[in-house]
Design a protein around this motif. Structure first.
Motif, short mmCIF file in Angstrom:
data_model
loop_
_atom_site.label_atom_id
_atom_site.label_comp_id
_atom_site.label_asym_id
_atom_site.label_seq_id
_atom_site.Cartn_x
_atom_site.Cartn_y
_atom_site.Cartn_z
N ASP A 195 40.81 15.51 50.13
CA ASP A 195 42.10 15.40 50.79
C ASP A 195 42.14 14.20 51.72
O ASP A 195 43.14 13.47 51.77
CB ASP A 195 42.40 16.69 51.56
N LEU A 196 41.06 13.98 52.46
CA LEU A 196 40.99 12.82 53.34
C LEU A 196 41.06 11.52 52.53
O LEU A 196 41.71 10.55 52.93
CB LEU A 196 39.70 12.85 54.17
N SER A 239 42.71 27.15 51.83
CA SER A 239 42.43 27.56 50.44
C SER A 239 41.64 28.87 50.41
O SER A 239 41.84 29.70 49.52
CB SER A 239 41.65 26.46 49.71
N SER A 279 42.07 22.89 58.41
CA SER A 279 41.57 22.15 57.25
C SER A 279 42.11 22.76 55.96
O SER A 279 42.46 23.95 55.91
CB SER A 279 40.04 22.18 57.22
N VAL A 280 42.19 21.95 54.93
CA VAL A 280 42.67 22.43 53.64
C VAL A 280 41.73 23.50 53.09
O VAL A 280 42.17 24.47 52.47
CB VAL A 280 42.80 21.26 52.64
N SER A 281 40.45 23.36 53.33
CA SER A 281 39.49 24.36 52.83
C SER A 281 39.73 25.72 53.48
O SER A 281 39.63 26.76 52.82
CB SER A 281 38.05 23.89 53.08
N SER A 282 40.05 25.73 54.78
CA SER A 282 40.36 27.00 55.45
C SER A 282 41.61 27.64 54.86
O SER A 282 41.66 28.86 54.65
CB SER A 282 40.55 26.77 56.95
N THR A 293 33.90 17.46 48.91
CA THR A 293 34.48 18.79 49.12
C THR A 293 36.00 18.69 49.04
O THR A 293 36.57 17.59 48.96
CB THR A 293 34.09 19.35 50.50
N ASP A 347 38.03 19.18 51.41
CA ASP A 347 38.51 18.46 52.59
C ASP A 347 38.29 16.95 52.48
O ASP A 347 39.16 16.15 52.84
CB ASP A 347 37.80 18.98 53.85
N SER A 348 37.13 16.55 51.95
CA SER A 348 36.86 15.11 51.84
C SER A 348 37.75 14.47 50.77
O SER A 348 38.15 13.31 50.90
CB SER A 348 35.38 14.86 51.53
N TYR A 388 46.03 22.48 44.80
CA TYR A 388 46.60 22.44 46.14
C TYR A 388 47.80 21.51 46.12
O TYR A 388 47.73 20.39 45.61
CB TYR A 388 45.55 21.95 47.14
#
Length: 461
Positions: free
Chosen positions: A289-290, A75, A70-73, A284, A286-287, A90
């Motif tokens: 980015d989705l 980051s 995930s992008v959060s991981s 978030t 991730d959301s 990002y």
């Protein structure tokens, strides 16, 4: 060496106008040539650095795997690599074999962190905009002198337009025909250099004017105060969306990164019920980015995190930032940080006519449309360098030996149609203020200083 009488007065009205144009061409060249040389050299080097190595780590290689994290991981790993860091941006990789990039700020300094999107391993960290490309870009933009350098380059670019105009007037075929104007005449000595200078100049004139105008659109006075201020995307198109006190230019860092047409447009503000459906559920990284992927942001795009209580998530993709090779696909989307609603969706079609022209012009100017544009821009840069060098050679071959002066072309004592020349000068001064300031400065220097110092005046003529 052939000796020319630089004090001889021309005969006939046509010859007098020609010599007047030549004189202005000569003096404008004295100021412009050093700057054009710098711009051509740095521009050409930037073209090839960007094509071969990329900018800000965008070509950092990784080994592709089936599933990415995930992008959060990613980051979290990036932020942990910078002590006291705060995530700001990002940048998604454009290909599966490239690293993801994160901008992390700490103590006012921006650091880029390249992260493997499959393992969240930090590959490298480096100060943002610290490579050779950016060093050359700082010279190309303002000579590393800030506002002073920007004004110097704007003056040079404005006077270079006069250089092109007077050069075209002198080389324009009158009796010899277009064949001689467009193809070099083989000869020896100064005649060959003059033919090559004129032919290259007339072929490159349109391209040189384009590069000068598109470059001036970035300049502080003509671009920032005159053209850009009247060519912005109108924020009122964002029906009932609250606006921030910040403009899009607040997202720039050290240099311009926001699309030209949006820089002076106010940012929308988070914290209302405005907008259309965007993120469903919690908002978030991730959301968001989705959401970006769902609404059409493919491959490389940029995601700026909210700044402050009213800040917004900003998704963007533009050719100026090398996100794509098609300026007509430029797009900027703002999302409320609390509700996840889309507050604004600005596309190329929404730009003003000037904004559209500039979006395409920037891509052409920077050579970001693919290899063909890199090669084409290289040819233009080499041609400009040749014009600069050949002009010096022409002067060197024309000057009288041991004259102790510049040996400028003589100014006719009786100038026909001088009123037209005055009107042209006024028009140039109004259209390009820095050129007007330069012309007035030269006039004041001539009247107030050189007129009282005949020896100095003679050395400059």
């Amino acid at each position: 060496m052939t000796i020319f009488d630089t004090d001889a007065q021309p005969e006939g009205s046509a010859n007098k106008i020609y010599f007047a144009a030549w004189r202005w061409h000569f003096y404008a060249g004295l100021f412009v040539i050093p700057f054009l040389t710098i711009l051509a050299l740095t521009g050409m080097m930037m073209l090839w650095i960007a094509w071969i190595d990329g900018r800000d780590g965008e070509r950092t290689a990784v080994v592709p795997q089936e599933i990415g994290l995930s992008v959060s991981s990613q980051s979290e790993a990036a932020v942990a690599a910078v002590t006291g860091g705060t995530l700001k941006q990002y940048v998604a990789p454009r290909r599966d074999d490239l690293a993801a990039l994160f901008r992390v700020d700490a103590d006012g300094e921006a650091t880029m962190v390249a992260v493997d999107p499959y393992t969240a391993q930090v590959i490298e960290t480096f100060p943002r905009r610290s490579g050779w490309y950016d060093f050359l870009d700082n010279i190309h933009s303002d000579l590393m002198l800030g506002v002073v350098g920007d004004r110097m380059l704007e003056t040079a670019a404005s006077l270079a337009l006069m250089l092109v105009a007077t050069g075209l007037y002198m080389w324009w075929p009158r009796d010899a025909g277009w064949r001689r104007a467009l193809t070099p005449t083989l000869g020896a000595g100064r005649s060959l250099w003059k033919s090559l200078h004129g032919v290259v100049g007339i072929w490159m004139s349109v391209f040189l004017v384009f590069f000068l105008i598109s470059g001036l659109a970035w300049a502080g006075i003509w671009g920032g105060k005159m053209v850009q201020a009247w060519s912005q995307f109108p924020a009122e198109k964002w029906d009932a969306v609250p606006l921030s006190d910040d403009t899009h230019a607040s997202m720039n860092h050290d240099r311009r990164e926001v699309p030209w047409a949006l820089e002076q447009t106010p940012m929308p503000a988070s914290g209302s019920d405005a907008g259309i459906a965007g993120v469903s559920g919690s908002v978030t990284l991730d959301s968001i980015d989705l959401l970006a992927r769902a609404i059409g942001f493919e491959a490389r795009y940029q995601l700026n995190v909210p700044s402050g209580d009213t800040g917004v998530w900003t998704l963007s993709r533009d050719s100026m930032s090398t996100d794509s090779t098609a300026p007509t696909t430029d797009r900027t989307v703002h999302v409320d940080q609390y509700t996840g609603k889309i507050l604004a969706d600005v596309r190329y079609a929404d730009y003003s006519l000037a904004g559209k022209a500039m979006a395409v012009g920037i891509a052409l100017h920077m050579g970001t449309l693919g290899l063909w544009s890199v090669l084409a821009n290289t040819l233009v840069c080499l041609s400009v360098l040749f014009l600069c060098v050949s002009s010096v050679v022409l002067w060197w071959k024309r000057r009288p030996t041991k004259a102790g002066r510049l040996a400028a072309p003589p100014m006719p004592k009786e100038m026909p149609l001088w009123q037209g020349a005055v009107l042209v000068g006024l028009g140039v001064s109004m259209a390009f203020p820095m050129a007007g300031i330069a012309l007035l400065s030269v006039l004041a220097l001539d009247l107030l200083v050189l007129s009282k110092m005949p020896r100095l005046r003679q050395s400059l003529t």
